[in-house]
Design an enzyme around this catalytic site. Structure first.
Site, PDB file in Angstrom:
ATOM      1  N   HIS A   1      -9.174   4.475  12.825  1.00  0.00           N
ATOM      2  CA  HIS A   1      -8.601   4.747  11.517  1.00  0.00           C
ATOM      3  C   HIS A   1      -9.023   3.620  10.589  1.00  0.00           C
ATOM      4  CE1 HIS A   1      -5.640   5.594   8.361  1.00  0.00           C
ATOM      5  NE2 HIS A   1      -5.295   4.316   8.409  1.00  0.00           N
TER       6      HIS A   1
ATOM      7  N   SER B   1      -4.172 -14.338 -11.800  1.00  0.00           N
ATOM      8  CA  SER B   1      -3.537 -15.051 -10.689  1.00  0.00           C
ATOM      9  C   SER B   1      -4.231 -14.869  -9.348  1.00  0.00           C
ATOM     10  CB  SER B   1      -2.063 -14.634 -10.562  1.00  0.00           C
ATOM     11  OG  SER B   1      -1.376 -14.899 -11.753  1.00  0.00           O
TER      12      SER B   1
ATOM     13  N   SER C   1      -8.283   2.245   6.539  1.00  0.00           N
ATOM     14  CA  SER C   1      -7.458   2.446   5.353  1.00  0.00           C
ATOM     15  C   SER C   1      -7.412   1.154   4.552  1.00  0.00           C
ATOM     16  CB  SER C   1      -6.045   2.859   5.761  1.00  0.00           C
ATOM     17  OG  SER C   1      -5.158   2.827   4.663  1.00  0.00           O
TER      18      SER C   1
ATOM     19  N   SER D   1      -5.444   4.767  -3.125  1.00  0.00           N
ATOM     20  CA  SER D   1      -5.473   4.905  -1.671  1.00  0.00           C
ATOM     21  C   SER D   1      -6.808   5.470  -1.204  1.00  0.00           C
ATOM     22  CB  SER D   1      -4.347   5.830  -1.215  1.00  0.00           C
ATOM     23  OG  SER D   1      -4.397   6.035   0.180  1.00  0.00           O
TER      24      SER D   1
ATOM     25  N   ASN E   1     -10.158   9.046   9.243  1.00  0.00           N
ATOM     26  CA  ASN E   1     -10.076   8.913  10.695  1.00  0.00           C
ATOM     27  C   ASN E   1     -11.355   9.467  11.308  1.00  0.00           C
ATOM     28  OD1 ASN E   1      -7.237   8.005  10.757  1.00  0.00           O
ATOM     29  ND2 ASN E   1      -6.827  10.072   9.997  1.00  0.00           N
TER      30      ASN E   1
ATOM     31  N   GLY F   1      -4.608   0.618   2.738  1.00  0.00           N
ATOM     32  CA  GLY F   1      -3.187   0.334   2.641  1.00  0.00           C
ATOM     33  C   GLY F   1      -2.593   0.479   1.252  1.00  0.00           C
ATOM     34  N   ARG F   2      -3.288   1.171   0.350  1.00  0.00           N
ATOM     35  CA  ARG F   2      -2.787   1.349  -1.008  1.00  0.00           C
ATOM     36  C   ARG F   2      -2.089   2.698  -1.139  1.00  0.00           C
ATOM     37  NH1 ARG F   2      -6.172  -2.388  -3.780  1.00  0.00           N
ATOM     38  NH2 ARG F   2      -4.916  -2.166  -5.674  1.00  0.00           N
TER      39      ARG F   2
END
Length: 299
Positions: A161, A126, A163, A171, A175, A165-166
């Protein structure tokens, strides 16, 4: 879909506020005659969104070695990812304080950069967004009176920072505090950006939501970054280099822009090394992409 709406709304805001601030509309000029406008360093033109890093859309990018191992814990996805995907980067900034709050030509900014890798050709799963990296930062820059080879020198410091976002096993984040030395002369610009990674606590287990997701990230992402930008005629080039002093691992990226039609510019991007995205920080690969550039090289 929410990410695409963010892109559209951000650029509508960018271009609409630019038009208002620069008084490009006839009504603005009629209502504010030139002689009635007072000079002020707090001019509204400073309070607009502006491009920060590159803004581009690459509908096609291809890799020579897809990082399947990063997704071993989600085999349904990992087995169906395609080596060809789309990528885009949106990067904007706005001033927190105007020029002249400490020195005559200094400024404090907030910037946000968003990169996404979209598996748009993966019909079996998908067409998901495989990875999205978020990079907010606060940085201070000051234009110095120094001249080197008739070019201008700007110094800067910042805190950022980064990231994806997981959560937990997927993840990735870190920083950094960084410094900047920027040299610019007509159509050439060079930036040296060393950084220091802010330390984090160790995880008690791989599933621990707290602690360092990637303690060895600096071994692959390096201690510094060099960038070069050059524009000759209608063709532009940008080069990025990263390296770790000890491991000698890093990355090389080359971008070329060229006119297509009606002011639209094509963009060819080649990447070789580690850290093309955060999920790939310890994976070495080559990638090439083709698309369009959404902004220009120099302010």
């Amino acid at each position: 879909m929410r990410t695409l709406l963010f892109i559209i709304s951000a650029y509508l805001c960018l271009y609409s506020t630019t038009a208002i601030a620069t008084d490009e509309t006839p009504n603005a000029k009629e209502e504010q005659p030139e002689e009635a406008q007072p000079e002020s360093r707090y001019d509204t033109r400073y309070f607009i969104l502006k491009p920060h890093k590159r803004n581009y859309v690459l509908p096609i990018t291809a890799t020579d070695d897809f990082h399947h191992e990063a997704y071993d814990n989600v085999p349904t996805f990992a087995d169906n990812f395609e080596d060809i995907e789309a990528k885009y980067q949106i990067s904007l900034m706005f001033p927190l304080l105007n020029e002249g709050f400490i020195f005559e030509q200094d400024s404090l900014h907030f910037g946000i950069t968003l990169q996404s890798w979209w598996q748009i050709y993966a019909d079996n799963i998908s067409k998901p967004f495989r990875e999205t990296n978020y990079q907010p930062e606060v940085f201070y820059r000051v234009k110095t009176p120094w001249k080197v080879l008739d070019g201008n020198i700007t110094l800067g410091v910042g805190l950022e920072h980064q990231s994806n976002g997981r959560s937990q096993l997927l993840s990735r984040s870190w920083n950094r505090m960084y410094g900047e030395v920027i040299f610019q002369k007509t159509d050439f610009k060079a930036t040296f950006k060393p950084w220091y990674r802010l330390p984090e606590n160790e995880k008690t287990s791989p599933d621990d939501p707290e602690g360092d997701d990637n303690p060895d990230i600096r071994d692959y992402m390096g201690n510094y970054q060099l960038e070069f930008e050059y524009l000759w005629g209608d063709v532009g080039m940008d080069i990025m280099l990263r390296e770790n002093f000890s491991t000698h691992k890093g990355a090389f990226e080359l971008g070329l822009t060229f006119p297509i039609w009606s002011g639209l510019r094509g963009y060819l991007q080649y990447f070789n090394g580690y850290g093309e995205s955060l999920i790939d920080y310890n994976h070495n690969q080559q990638k090439i992409g083709l698309g369009i550039m959404l902004d220009t090289y120099f302010d």
